[in-house]
Design a protein around this motif. Structure first.
Motif, short mmCIF file in Angstrom:
data_model
loop_
_atom_site.label_atom_id
_atom_site.label_comp_id
_atom_site.label_asym_id
_atom_site.label_seq_id
_atom_site.Cartn_x
_atom_site.Cartn_y
_atom_site.Cartn_z
N LEU A 1 -17.25 19.69 -33.18
CA LEU A 1 -16.30 20.57 -33.86
C LEU A 1 -16.02 20.07 -35.27
N LEU A 2 -15.94 18.75 -35.43
CA LEU A 2 -15.71 18.18 -36.77
C LEU A 2 -16.86 18.53 -37.72
N GLY B 1 -5.74 26.11 -38.05
CA GLY B 1 -5.76 26.08 -36.59
C GLY B 1 -6.89 25.22 -36.06
N SER B 2 -8.06 25.30 -36.69
CA SER B 2 -9.21 24.51 -36.25
C SER B 2 -8.97 23.02 -36.46
N ILE C 1 -7.12 17.64 -34.24
CA ILE C 1 -6.06 16.63 -34.15
C ILE C 1 -5.59 16.46 -32.71
N VAL C 2 -5.38 17.58 -32.02
CA VAL C 2 -4.88 17.51 -30.63
C VAL C 2 -5.88 16.79 -29.72
N TYR C 3 -7.17 17.15 -29.85
CA TYR C 3 -8.17 16.49 -29.02
C TYR C 3 -8.38 15.04 -29.44
N PHE D 1 -8.45 30.41 -31.27
CA PHE D 1 -9.61 31.30 -31.20
C PHE D 1 -9.21 32.77 -31.25
N PHE D 2 -8.18 33.14 -30.48
CA PHE D 2 -7.82 34.55 -30.36
C PHE D 2 -6.73 34.97 -31.36
N LEU D 3 -5.63 34.23 -31.43
CA LEU D 3 -4.53 34.64 -32.29
C LEU D 3 -4.82 34.36 -33.76
#
Length: 276
Positions: free
Chosen positions: A196-197, A223-224, A229-231, A263-265
């Motif tokens: 993802l990075l 958001g990405s 950051i969360v993961y 992804f959706f919002l």
């Protein structure tokens, strides 16, 4: 060798470089010497491809390729790869090649795609389109890894609940043991985070080229990076704090929820992919 052939060479180097960083990341978080060796040989392939390109440029133009920004950037990337190989070969500063490779990957992708404007219009558009395809493919693969990791965490929570309530039966037997479920979820996240990075790096370059009014505070972009950051915090809790069991499984589930929101919002609020 045509301009298209040269860019195919550089595109191959970008893809191999991405795989190299993935294995470096696995070694970084998991101290896996086998992954480190694979990364070293992949980086050697990148160095070979870049060296072929440099010698071809010198043979065609008769000068050392550092006379403009594009050439200087490419030579700078080649220097970073060379330093990384030397450090890896000497077994010095184990983590430096990993961080150097992230910088080198960004510079190589920037040279290959962002500076392709000096090519013909048709070739430039083709390269930019291929950059978008690589970016989206890597993002989807990372999302697939995160989704599978979420499934294993859910199975962990289900197994944990069955064991705590002492509900023995066929369902309990068919689910893997807790430690296996936890470890597989962790390995999938270790794979998904670097992909993802790298996807975000390529996506940022694509946006820089394609969107004249691109803003870093675009909901999809922020958001990405939030998902990353969360993961990353999940990996930090897992590796550094050595958190195990139900809390880390719940954290993984929450991270996946944030991924879905992004992804959706955020995707519906963003104009980031309208032109891809």
């Amino acid at each position: 060798m045509t301009g298209l052939d040269l860019n195919r060479l550089n595109e191959a180097a970008v893809i191999v470089y991405a795989c190299c960083i993935l294995f470096y990341f696995i070694d970084f978080v998991h101290t896996d010497r086998k992954a480190s060796r694979i990364a070293f040989w992949l980086l050697s392939i990148v160095w070979l491809l870049q060296t072929i390109f440099l010698f071809y440029e010198m043979a065609v133009y008769g000068t050392f390729p550092i006379l403009n920004i594009a050439e200087g950037l490419y030579f700078y990337t080649w220097v970073l790869v060379t330093i990384s190989l030397i450090l890896n070969w000497l077994k010095k500063a184990d983590f430096i090649p990993f961080f150097l490779s992230i910088v080198g990957f960004a510079m190589l992708a920037l040279h290959t795609f962002a500076l392709s404007g000096k090519q013909s219009g048709q070739l430039s558009e083709q390269l930019i389109s291929e950059l978008s395809i690589i970016h989206i493919t890597m993002a989807i693969l990372s999302y697939g890894a995160f989704t599978l990791s979420f499934v294993f965490s859910m199975l962990y929570l289900l197994q944990y609940r069955l064991l705590k309530k002492k509900r023995w039966g066929k369902r309990l037997i068919r689910i893997n043991d807790l430690s296996t479920l936890d470890h597989i979820a962790y390995l999938l996240n270790v794979t998904g985070v670097p992909m993802l990075l790298l996807s975000l790096i390529l996506g940022s370059i694509w946006a820089y080229i394609k969107l004249p009014d691109f803003q870093w505070y675009d909901p999809k972009v922020t958001g990405s990076f939030g998902v990353i950051i969360v993961y990353s915090m999940y990996l930090y809790s897992k590796i550094v704090k050595n958190q195990q069991g139900k809390p880390i499984a719940l954290w993984n589930a929450a991270a996946f929820l944030i991924l879905l929101i992004n992804f959706f919002l955020f995707g519906s609020l963003s104009r980031f992919h309208e032109y891809s």
